[in-house]
Design an enzyme around this catalytic site. Structure first.
Site, PDB file in Angstrom:
ATOM      1  N   GLU A  52      38.134  45.867  37.176  1.00 22.57           N
ATOM      2  CA  GLU A  52      37.710  46.089  38.546  1.00 22.57           C
ATOM      3  C   GLU A  52      38.295  47.381  39.098  1.00 22.57           C
ATOM      4  O   GLU A  52      38.186  47.660  40.282  1.00 22.57           O
ATOM      5  CB  GLU A  52      38.134  44.901  39.416  1.00 22.57           C
ATOM      6  CG  GLU A  52      37.494  43.590  38.970  1.00 22.57           C
ATOM      7  CD  GLU A  52      38.266  42.382  39.455  1.00 22.57           C
ATOM      8  OE1 GLU A  52      39.503  42.381  39.295  1.00 22.57           O
ATOM      9  OE2 GLU A  52      37.663  41.465  39.987  1.00 22.57           O
ATOM     10  N   ALA A  53      38.952  48.145  38.268  1.00 23.35           N
ATOM     11  CA  ALA A  53      39.556  49.400  38.692  1.00 23.35           C
ATOM     12  C   ALA A  53      38.628  50.560  38.343  1.00 23.35           C
ATOM     13  O   ALA A  53      37.845  50.490  37.403  1.00 23.35           O
ATOM     14  CB  ALA A  53      40.910  49.592  38.013  1.00 23.35           C
ATOM     15  N   LYS A  81      43.590  53.206  45.027  1.00 22.68           N
ATOM     16  CA  LYS A  81      44.220  53.438  43.726  1.00 22.68           C
ATOM     17  C   LYS A  81      44.556  54.914  43.592  1.00 22.68           C
ATOM     18  O   LYS A  81      43.671  55.774  43.678  1.00 22.68           O
ATOM     19  CB  LYS A  81      43.276  53.003  42.598  1.00 22.68           C
ATOM     20  CG  LYS A  81      43.805  53.300  41.200  1.00 22.68           C
ATOM     21  CD  LYS A  81      42.813  52.867  40.140  1.00 22.68           C
ATOM     22  CE  LYS A  81      43.270  53.279  38.753  1.00 22.68           C
ATOM     23  NZ  LYS A  81      42.309  52.899  37.709  1.00 22.68           N
TER      24      LYS A  81
END
Length: 510
Positions: A52-53, A81
């Site tokens: 999911e990054a 992030k």
């Protein structure tokens, strides 16, 4: 309108890849007269969300769609992030961060890291991480948007991406795509009809008996490759020898631990574990080699290393590292897992979908399906995979770990030619070259090579144009500016609250 124009685009499979394709094509090509876009997915078939990054390029895709960032962050329960933290990769107890953005500032016409290397030769052992705002801020749980209007601030070149719930992102994209005219059809495909003259896919047949005809088919059916492999026989290039991990367990857990705006990758005995903190939960997974650990032991290792109570049973995924030899065959284009798989070590899965969509838009065909253009699409697709593969292999190859058979294998493997060349150039005098339009920048290669213990024997001679005392003084000043800038940034927690993210508040860093 040209008589041979594409009129019917059919996307097979939903999930992140399918709805990214639907939204992207509708946004760019949706105003073409008589063009219809239909996505077929079945609620009976689960989607695979191995990560999911993302990396900063996701911002370009969202901007293409006209997405409001605050709305996107709220709807997908996203966090920010600033990079990826690697733990125990070089040796047990060691850690470093691969940041988004840059290190320091270039001086005397050469890259900053040559001055850093000179400083090390003079006895300054400050880690490279101290010169990156993304690293320093990330480890303090801070976040702020870049400030290009402040060219003298480290904020001017700060990069960022997102960590989000992939299922919610697919839902978000679906709402956009349907508002732009994309039709969703529920159904499981049980048969595929082909044109007897040219072998192209003519239609897919659903379990209900309905036929869906199309001119261009986008295969987003996952690892199976329903159209690209089972029907069109694209072939698969297997890279297991370089990337031996072939399975993963994934499980979400309750919030706990730190709330740094960083994805974390922790090396384990037979692979590595991801940690992706969202607003409402943490995504976790253990990517491992089945030749070096049993499934039961892998699942137990994952569950023993969570920061919160697990919210589900671990879900297993099986895969092979590699790619379809041809991502485009006839009138079928593969995107996402249907086109290939590289483990999510550097969060590239969603980017590969995005780059495939961009390439398809650049080379959007007519019903003549010009082979020269198809060949170009395939060549560039393969190059994307090779560039990312080499960067991933670097993490495994450049290690001192010899504590398990898995790490013995990785440390002693023969690297691909491109990686071998990059390592040789860096080991001599710290030189890094970005080949063509490869995804990872000089900063990325620098961070991982230095982080994984690759030591250059020298540095660029131009670094000696600065006197030794001045070099050390400038390095100290850059560290101080980076540190003070990070300290002045707001906590990510506060930023998320300010834009209305009221889901489950993130725990403040202690």
């Amino acid at each position: 309108m040209r008589p041979n124009a594409i009129r019917r685009v059919v996307i097979v499979g939903g999930g992140t890849a399918g709805w990214m394709a639907a939204a992207g094509i509708a946004r760019v090509m949706g105003d073409m007269p008589h063009l219809s876009i239909e996505l077929i997915e079945s609620d009976e078939i689960g989607t695979v969300g191995v990560g999911e990054a993302t990396i900063p390029q996701i911002g370009l895709f969202n901007a293409l769609l006209g997405v409001d960032e605050a709305d996107f962050v709220r709807e997908t329960r996203a966090t920010y992030k600033l990079g990826i933290e690697f733990v125990d990769w070089t040796r047990l107890g060691d850690r470093y961060v691969h940041p988004f953005g840059f290190y320091g500032i270039d001086m005397k016409g050469i890259q900053f890291h040559h001055h850093w290397l000179k400083g090390r030769a003079l006895g300054d052992r400050t880690p490279l991480d101290a010169y990156s705002l993304a690293v320093v801020a990330g480890l303090r749980s801070k976040f702020a948007h870049p400030r290009p209007d402040q060219p003298n601030s480290p904020l001017s070149k700060l990069g960022y991406a997102f960590q989000f719930d992939a299922g919610l992102y697919a839902r978000y994209l679906r709402r956009l795509a349907e508002s732009w005219g994309v039709k969703r059809t529920e159904g499981r495909i049980v048969d595929v009809e082909r044109n007897g003259k040219n072998g192209h896919v003519a239609a897919v047949v659903l379990h209900s008996g309905a036929r869906v005809e199309g001119d261009l088919f986008i295969d987003c059916s996952g690892f199976r490759g329903l159209l690209i492999e089972e029907v069109m026989g694209a072939g698969f290039e297997d890279w297991t020898a370089w990337l031996p991990c072939d399975r993963a367990f994934a499980v979400p857990c309750e919030l706990g631990g730190d709330d740094h705006p960083l994805t974390r990758s922790t090396a384990r005995g037979a692979g590595w574990q991801w940690r992706i903190p969202l607003q409402h939960r943490i995504g976790n997974g253990y990517v491992y080699s089945s030749a070096h650990i049993s499934d039961d032991e892998a699942a137990a290792t994952l569950l023993a290393n969570l920061d919160g109570v697990p919210l589900a049973e671990p879900k297993q995924l099986r895969f092979r590292a590699g790619h379809r030899r041809r991502a485009w065959v006839g009138n079928v284009v593969a995107l996402g897992l249907a086109g290939g798989f590289l483990e999510p070590l550097e969060s590239t899965s969603i980017h590969l979908v995005q780059s495939g969509i961009a390439r398809l838009m650049t080379l959007f065909p007519t019903r003549d399906f010009d082979q020269v253009e198809i060949d170009r699409f395939n060549e560039e697709s393969v190059k994307d995979y090779i560039d990312i593969r080499d960067f991933l292999v670097l993490h495994y190859k450049a290690t001192e770990r010899d504590d398990t058979p898995f790490w013995d294998y990785c440390r002693t493997l023969e690297p691909p030619p491109g990686l071998a060349h990059k390592l040789a150039m860096f080991e001599r005098n710290g030189r890094i070259f970005r080949e063509g339009n490869e995804l990872f920048t000089e900063t990325s290669w620098l961070s991982v090579m230095v982080g994984q213990g690759v030591e250059p024997r020298g540095y660029h001679p131009a670094a000696d144009l600065l006197a030794e005392d001045e070099t050390l003084t400038r390095l100290r000043h850059i560290r101080e500016v980076v540190g003070s800038t990070a300290e002045a940034m707001p906590l990510q927690h506060d930023h998320l609250q300010r834009i209305g993210c009221a889901a489950a508040p993130l725990r403040r860093a202690s």
